[in-house]
Design an enzyme around this catalytic site. Structure first.
Site, PDB file in Angstrom:
ATOM      1  N   HIS A   5      25.787  43.640  38.022  1.00 15.59           N
ATOM      2  CA  HIS A   5      27.253  43.622  38.046  1.00 15.59           C
ATOM      3  C   HIS A   5      27.892  44.998  38.198  1.00 15.59           C
ATOM      4  CE1 HIS A   5      26.348  39.677  36.338  1.00 15.59           C
ATOM      5  NE2 HIS A   5      27.587  39.300  36.487  1.00 15.59           N
ATOM      6  N   HIS A  38      27.504  29.707  41.998  1.00 17.99           N
ATOM      7  CA  HIS A  38      28.377  30.167  40.916  1.00 17.99           C
ATOM      8  C   HIS A  38      29.820  30.225  41.417  1.00 17.99           C
ATOM      9  CE1 HIS A  38      30.118  33.210  38.126  1.00 17.99           C
ATOM     10  NE2 HIS A  38      29.338  32.607  37.263  1.00 17.99           N
ATOM     11  N   GLU A  82      27.074  27.639  36.004  1.00 17.37           N
ATOM     12  CA  GLU A  82      28.545  27.740  36.163  1.00 17.37           C
ATOM     13  C   GLU A  82      28.901  27.478  37.624  1.00 17.37           C
ATOM     14  OE1 GLU A  82      28.870  31.826  34.728  1.00 17.37           O
ATOM     15  OE2 GLU A  82      29.337  31.100  32.728  1.00 17.37           O
ATOM     16  N   GLU A  96      35.375  26.780  34.850  1.00 16.10           N
ATOM     17  CA  GLU A  96      35.680  28.038  34.181  1.00 16.10           C
ATOM     18  C   GLU A  96      37.105  28.505  34.497  1.00 16.10           C
ATOM     19  OE1 GLU A  96      32.708  31.060  34.828  1.00 16.10           O
ATOM     20  OE2 GLU A  96      34.061  32.636  34.118  1.00 16.10           O
ATOM     21  N   CYS A 129      38.220  31.450  34.789  1.00 17.75           N
ATOM     22  CA  CYS A 129      38.189  32.499  35.821  1.00 17.75           C
ATOM     23  C   CYS A 129      38.161  31.907  37.229  1.00 17.75           C
ATOM     24  CB  CYS A 129      36.960  33.390  35.656  1.00 17.75           C
ATOM     25  SG  CYS A 129      37.052  34.532  34.275  1.00 17.75           S
ATOM     26  N   CYS A 163      35.072  37.209  30.028  1.00 18.47           N
ATOM     27  CA  CYS A 163      35.757  37.389  31.310  1.00 18.47           C
ATOM     28  C   CYS A 163      37.085  36.652  31.380  1.00 18.47           C
ATOM     29  CB  CYS A 163      34.849  36.946  32.457  1.00 18.47           C
ATOM     30  SG  CYS A 163      34.101  35.322  32.226  1.00 18.47           S
TER      31      CYS A 163
END
Lengths: 647, 647
Positions: free
Chosen positions: A137, A264, A316, A332, A334, A412
């Site tokens: 990341h 994802h 996810e 999610e 996000c 997040c």
């Protein structure tokens, strides 16, 4: 592309005072930003420490210690700063700005001499930079810092943070690419791409745009970069990654060949935002086709009615078309933030209201569901059906939380909600030199410069309680410009009056267009019906067969146990159910509730056995629905969106 | 307890030739046993090697190499031997017996001088025996060896294997207990308890029974043994175990305080079998109450209609009451094997037919679903609803396989199915000195000694196609004994004729009792109706609200795509559906199929959008259902048990 991309208005020019959103927007400055600051500084005693600011202090040499937290822990600070930047524009706050300046000073001190910035690698493995792109990341973290820096520069005019991030961006541009000596890789978690494009817009440095394009073009080429990288990997940071396919990171095929949303969800959607931007910037119709194909796939086959996506908790992930379970989904927060951003980009590029229909759905439902009315609790996962006792902490449903959580080890979502709510103004209007587009009907005032004239707009409504919106358009002199009003997909009997006179506008791609000379003051009255109604689902979605959802305009409703009773799943709507709307000023800051008569299968009359040849007995019940976005703000209990309906 | 526990008849005395089960029972000797032998010996080229026999050869010093496979890999050999033992009783096979003898010789050679037997520890960590009881399955593995040894002794009269296992059992009895110097622990995976009780019955050595009791009594006492053990643990073999609660292994509270089935389903059920046995052996009414409370919890709150249990894939666990999703469940085949064994024990102890109602459901549905008609493919997970394309290999539903698998890395289920099918005879009758109980209606012949008389029974039926069963009772002289016939819970208009004369028997706990003098030859005709019908589910089970399942007697039916069409979930039964039964001799070895008229929501007419205010359109369809146990034996496709039904 035929048209120039439209822009949002500067947040500082928009004053929102909206019956639905103000309860959240005010929270950002009043509660969420200070509360999250406290969390990032490990000052909250009733939760695990974040270590986020501590990591930066250690990396900056201000404190002793070692790194703690996720490899992307820095992003919590980045997203907090981005939210602060937006908040300062609408609500100046010198004390908050000073805190932000100090954090930026800390970030600058944590930056390495060559521009590198990432406390995990600086403190833990300085020699291993950019060697584990699949998991670590670094570029994702860089992207969030860049987004925050751009926002902070725009908000305050202070360039320091932007300069810091330009140095890191320069290092990234030099490090990655197809030249000899460069790394031919790309991020394991997309985000840098869209951030570099924002940085390009802020600085006009073309190399940032080009590197964003490089990351998108290189992704999924053969041989797969992550396959190559993993050959040299000693150990996985996230052991699960060993089992992940390349669809997980959308690197299974080159981006130009992708036609279904896979893997994802947040990775995918952050990438799609950059794809939209690049298609526009390079006038690349092939890339735009890819983007539109992916959009159609997401919104017509993989999106929940609440504007959330990613139906698999494991990974996810997106799964396959029409696979939308209601009680085991991930959805999610996000991902909804990203969906809204993607839709906004496409609306700005394509001038098509259909994108804003989805954006509005995302914002009015899952985005606000992401945060409690107190501003201190958050949903990461957004189920459409919850029975608390079955969300057993050791079961396959352990990811589903029946109540919002104070914080997350991977945090997040909360700052993502904060930065989005703080920038709600971005979604209301889109403008270019001679056009103003009204996308959303939040009550607000703003001023816009078009064709060298100044236009003041005052939009008033009690939307989404009704579809009656007044827009007062004032100009200091006569100004010619086009005012476009979105006709929502749910609007019935859409009509517009100008100074009380009905008008029949041209309609283009879902916008009613008023292209005329505007003189001093004009009152526009927009009217449409959006009575509560039952929405059904495509029968390819197994979970919603013979069910209905109560919807009013963009607002999806749900039943909560606290307003009703136990076993909401056993409620069955009548065939011709009458939905009664009423506004309850005292409920959660004021909200339209919807009531109906229904029936429920009676558990006591069934008895104790599990299976029987007897017929279930029904009883009449009164049900009451509230907006999904507000669920879980009162007594914990069951919640359900899709209600049995024998139609 | 008032009565002596009833016994099964020796398998060798029962000759089964049944319209439903023979297709499976014959498979065991003809296909499954030789095929699994080939797998255990790594002779199958199209799958990952098992290493099971190889590990034994290495441990025996016959080959060089290192251990491979799961820590409990030995159990595959043990369960294979147990299946062989049962098979040899009904179908003598000198070549197979020779193979088994050779394997037993190998096991004997792999045994350590002090009696210890476990190739994982012998080859990998000889100094770490019994130090990681939570994870390492040593006692579980020992239990399966013991069960096999008891069965092999009974089948062949050869004591060698039994002697080997007695030596290991002696070591276990000496090692574990409350005495000073003994380990005060218990197995992480129960199985040794029930095995030691079987060994006690085979040998009459009381210490085996006492040690089984010790394991049950000690489990869950404070401080928790696994908590203590984990303090010294360097590393977890199964990293997931770190996150598991103590309910996972039923060690959260002492067994006598347990009142709900929790945790890993197979662990729980293997333990409950031992609890039933111990309650009987020690005449311990408290323990029997615990056992009955757990039984009621399982069968009335946590069991699928197909006789499977364990609704969570994560942890292969029980979750909470009424949490029975159909498409994400685990329902491990081994758990159904254990449920059937537990029910049989309780029926033998309590002489209550209600236990056999559940056992029959388990055997006729999930047990046989566990194996293909070819005998070479197996289900580990037994969903009640499958849509193959949503069982994405990287999603939360990755545990659900739409087709049976050739083998598994953890291959517990296939040999468990084999040993159970090979011992089906155990479930048909229960006897003591003066009673014969008929539990199941499989067509068979047997001979029983009661009250010093010999009774020959010949049961003929086409059950489960109809409920007409003839039992021919022949005695060489007049013999007084009680013949009890189970009245199944689904039977309607149950009646019995003796020599064509209607009789009205006493009914006790679900058995029709004929206690009389039997002279030479008596023909008993049992008749009951078991027309196909729609079964509904307790409305506390969310997944089955407004659904119905087609059931005929013990056989649960399902719809398969191959007999019907796509999107089975969109089928809706008519309110007063007429079910038409017909026997199809050509279908999968002969089976009653059930047909009906229904309607289906039409996907093409819905169009492309996900959500809409329009009403779904229905079309009329003809549906055809087949027994759930036989699903997945033809073209792969969707399958569904619970069908929408607006009742």
């Amino acid at each position: 592309m035929n048209n120039k991309k439209l822009s949002s208005l500067p947040l500082g020019n928009i004053n929102i005072n909206d019956s639905y959103f103000t309860r959240y927007i005010d929270l950002v400055s009043d509660v969420i930003i200070p509360h999250q600051w406290s969390i990032l500084n490990d000052l909250e005693t009733n939760m695990e420490p974040s270590h986020c600011i501590a990591n930066l202090k250690i990396a900056a040499g201000e404190e002793q210690g070692s790194f703690s937290g996720m490899v992307f822990q820095d992003t919590d600070a980045a997203k907090w700063l981005e939210a602060v930047a937006y908040s300062l524009q609408t609500k100046p706050d010198p004390i908050l700005e000073k805190k932000a300046d100090e954090l930026i000073n800390l970030i600058a001190k944590a930056q390495q001499p060559d521009g590198y910035l990432n406390t995990y690698f600086t403190l833990t493995a300085p020699g291993e930079r950019f060697q584990n792109l699949e998991e670590c990341h670094e570029l994702y973290t860089a992207g969030h810092f860049i987004e925050a820096a751009v926002a902070y520069d725009q908000a305050t005019g202070k360039r320091k943070f932007l300069d810091v991030m330009c140095r890191f961006a320069d290092l990234i541009c030099a490090t990655f690419g197809m030249e000899k000596g460069q790394i031919h890789g790309y991020p394991g978690h997309q985000e840098i791409e869209l951030a570099l494009i924002r940085l390009y817009h802020a600085t006009e440095e073309k190399r940032y745009l080009d590197t964003a394009k490089y990351f998108i073009e290189q992704r999924g080429q053969t041989p797969n970069y992550f396959d190559e990288e993993s050959k040299h990997k000693k150990e996985y940071i996230f052991p699960d990654f060993k089992d992940f396919d390349r669809e997980y990171s959308q690197s299974h095929v080159p981006v130009r060949q992708q036609d279904k949303a896979v893997g994802h969800a947040v990775r995918a959607l952050y990438m799609y935002i950059a794809v939209a931007d690049l298609a526009y910037e390079y006038d690349d119709s092939q890339l735009m086709d890819v983007c539109e194909t992916l959009w159609e796939n997401v919104v017509n086959r993989q999106m929940y009615i609440t504007g959330s996506v990613g139906s698999s908790a494991f990974g996810e992930r997106f799964t396959v078309d029409y696979d939308l379970p209601n009680d085991t989904n991930y959805s999610e927060t996000c991902a909804t933030v990203a969906l809204a951003q993607w839709g906004l980009r496409l609306a700005q590029i394509k001038r098509d209201a259909k994108y804003m229909d989805i954006v509005e759905r995302a914002l009015y439902n899952t985005l606000v569901a992401g945060v409690s009315l107190s501003g201190k609790e958050f949903f990461y996962v957004n189920p459409l059906e919850v029975q608390p006792r079955t969300c057993h902490p050791s079961s396959s449903k352990r990811h589903v939380k029946p109540v919002r959580q104070k914080w997350f080890a991977c945090a997040c979502c909360p700052p993502n909600v904060a930065r989005t709510l703080a920038s709600m103004g971005n979604f209301i209007y889109m403008v270019d030199d001679d056009s103003i587009f009204i996308n959303l009907f939040l009550t607000n005032k703003t001023a816009v410069n078009v064709n060298d004239g100044k236009v003041e707009l005052e939009m008033c409504s009690d939307f989404p309680n009704s579809g009656h919106i007044t827009v007062c358009v004032e100009t200091t002199s006569s100004v010619a410009f086009s005012l476009a009003v979105r006709i929502p997909d749910y609007a019935e009997n859409f009509s517009v009056k100008l100074d009380h006179e009905p008008v029949s506008p041209i309609v283009q791609k879902g916008y009613a267009i008023f292209d005329r000379m505007w003189n001093q003051k004009t009152v526009m009255e927009i009217d449409f019906k959006m009575a509560a109604k039952i929405i059904h689902c495509n029968p390819r979605v197994r979970a919603n067969i013979q069910k209905g959802a109560i919807v009013k305009g963009p607002v999806v409703y749900c039943l909560e146990q606290t307003d009703n009773f136990e076993n909401l799943a056993a409620i069955v709507l009548e065939e011709d159910v009458e939905l009664t709307e009423s506004y309850d000023q005292s409920l959660m800051g004021g909200v339209t509730v919807i009531q109906a008569k229904a029936k429920q299968i009676s558990s006591p009359e069934w008895g104790g056995e599990l299976y029987s040849g007897k017929r279930p007995q029904y009883k009449s019940v009164d049900i009451k629905a509230v907006p999904y976005g507000l669920w879980g703000n009162r007594e914990a209990g069951e919640m359900i969106v899709w209600i049995h309906s024998p139609i």
